[in-house]
Design an enzyme around this catalytic site. Sequence first.
Site, short mmCIF file in Angstrom:
data_model
loop_
_atom_site.label_atom_id
_atom_site.label_comp_id
_atom_site.label_asym_id
_atom_site.label_seq_id
_atom_site.Cartn_x
_atom_site.Cartn_y
_atom_site.Cartn_z
N ASP A 30 0.83 -1.21 0.00
CA ASP A 30 0.00 0.00 0.00
C ASP A 30 0.87 1.26 0.00
O ASP A 30 1.61 1.51 0.96
CB ASP A 30 -0.90 -0.07 1.26
CG ASP A 30 -1.99 0.99 1.25
OD1 ASP A 30 -1.95 1.88 0.38
OD2 ASP A 30 -2.87 0.91 2.12
N ASP A 65 -10.58 4.19 -1.38
CA ASP A 65 -11.17 3.18 -0.51
C ASP A 65 -12.70 3.15 -0.63
O ASP A 65 -13.35 4.18 -0.45
CB ASP A 65 -10.82 3.48 0.96
CG ASP A 65 -9.35 3.30 1.22
OD1 ASP A 65 -8.57 3.15 0.24
OD2 ASP A 65 -8.95 3.30 2.39
C1 GLA Z 1 -5.43 2.42 2.77
C2 GLA Z 1 -5.95 1.26 1.93
C3 GLA Z 1 -6.96 0.47 2.72
C4 GLA Z 1 -6.35 -0.02 4.02
C5 GLA Z 1 -5.74 1.14 4.81
C6 GLA Z 1 -4.92 0.66 5.97
O1 GLA Z 1 -6.40 3.36 3.04
O2 GLA Z 1 -6.49 1.71 0.73
O3 GLA Z 1 -7.44 -0.62 1.96
O4 GLA Z 1 -5.37 -0.99 3.73
O5 GLA Z 1 -4.89 1.92 3.99
O6 GLA Z 1 -4.35 1.71 6.69
#
Ligand code: GLA
Length: 509
Positions: free
Chosen positions: A254, A317
């Site tokens: 990520d 997200d």
């Molecule tokens: C980002 C990702 C999420 C999750 C969070 C964790 O926002 O897109 O899917 O993994 O980080 O902190």
Amino acid sequence: MRFIIFFLLLSMPAWVMSQEGSSKYEEYILTPEPPQSPQINSTALYGLRPGTPLIYRIPCTGKRPIKFEIEDLPKGILLDEETGIMTGTIKNPGSYTMTLKAKNDHGNFSKEFTLNVGDKLALTPPMGWNSWYTHYDRISDRTMREAADQMIATGMADYGYQYVNIDDCWMMKMKSKDPDVGGKRRDKDGEIIPNKRFPNMKGMADYIHAKGLKAGIYISPGPATCASYEGSYQHEAQDAVTFAEWGFDFLKYDWCSYSKVAGKKSDPDYFIRPYRLMWDELKKQDRDIVLNLCQYGMGNVWEWGGDVGNCWRTTGDLGLEEHKNLPGFYSIGLSNARHAKYAIPGGWNDPDYILIGWVGDAHGMAEGTPTDLAPWEQYSYMSMWSLMAAPLIFSGDMAKLDKFTLNVLCNNEVIEVNQDPLGKQAILHEKTNQQFIMVKPMVDGSLAVGIFNLKDGVQEISIKWDQLQITGNKRVRDLWRQKDLGVFSDHFTTEIQPHGVSMIRIFNE
Ligand code: GLA
């Protein structure tokens, strides 16, 4: 009567529904109960690298005990006849086709299965569970083990769900005073230190593997993760070795804080560099580790994600997406649909997780509450993800799965569309403010089609064979109800619930 109740429910404010929970939706269950006799729900195609360990639990419904058998089992692979778990390694690259067989007192079933031993993993979209939207920074070793138990106990594993993936917050946290997560983040040799809620990472992965399931982990290429825990920056090679030694089979990587160290945006490698680095390190391991790129669709990731990963998030997200007139999965899904042509076996567009059942609000990393999606919205969600060959990763609470939620997650004919070995993502057609259709060509020449109603009221929608570029008599099957609807010669018309779907498969007669 049922219809009247349905409309009353739909017109209720969302909070009324969430107070009562989604189990009250039992009367909207469409997926038929599986038969007592065995039914193998395995994908037809599975990718493995030469010499790396295979763990594959044959997904199969039916009354246990079931006895499993494999005809033409390749050398190097063992089968546990009671559990249906396959383990072992295959040295030589090639395509190994075998027949999986399952038998119980009620009948027997067989299905062809091909292990493709080469350099490609995730030949069909990964299926599993991820901890984020339920447990956030509360996740622990115990919850992960329980999720694995629940994947078996609820029957999800019998439909192909197999990854049990931890998300953020398993490491030590920057500047934290909490004794569980604050303190030294790496040891003197640079080895990453899990926080106190994870006393034994290898033990946890072994536990998951013993059930025939796979384990997933998460980190950022930057110095810190999105929730400010330790990242992999400048420890990439070391972390790849550690993850493989612990026994992980999946890595979500990520972007998060990587912008701070990424250099100049004008650099053509700006977006791809951290992913290429980790991809190359993972390939050096003697474990197969699927790489999930998470960088929210920056730099047109769909154009290059397949060179350095197995699936790539195409959007922000889903849990933060606003529910306007339509729930957020519609806008995220429709955005993901634009990149259909880039999906191939081993490289999938990822529109984020399936958020149904009990889910915690991502804005405040809250405890879970029942989803406020209406039953038909949930069918639309799962239909879109299946048609788009998206990874099917549930992120609701595994401990609170009710019958309705399981009926949405576990319809083998819907999942078959997602797992089709041709690996095509559905094409979006005829999109208006009121409706759209998605069409996915299947390996057997049939078409999987989703007809979606975006209106707040019931709508009758017709699709003409011209629109699908087909002609002549076709057998139409309702996939949610698993029922043939008849033979149609040039169009198909159906009534669709508000924000709902008709998911059909059109076969040549
Ligand atoms: C980002 C990702 C999420 C999750 C969070 C964790 O926002 O897109 O899917 O993994 O980080 O902190």
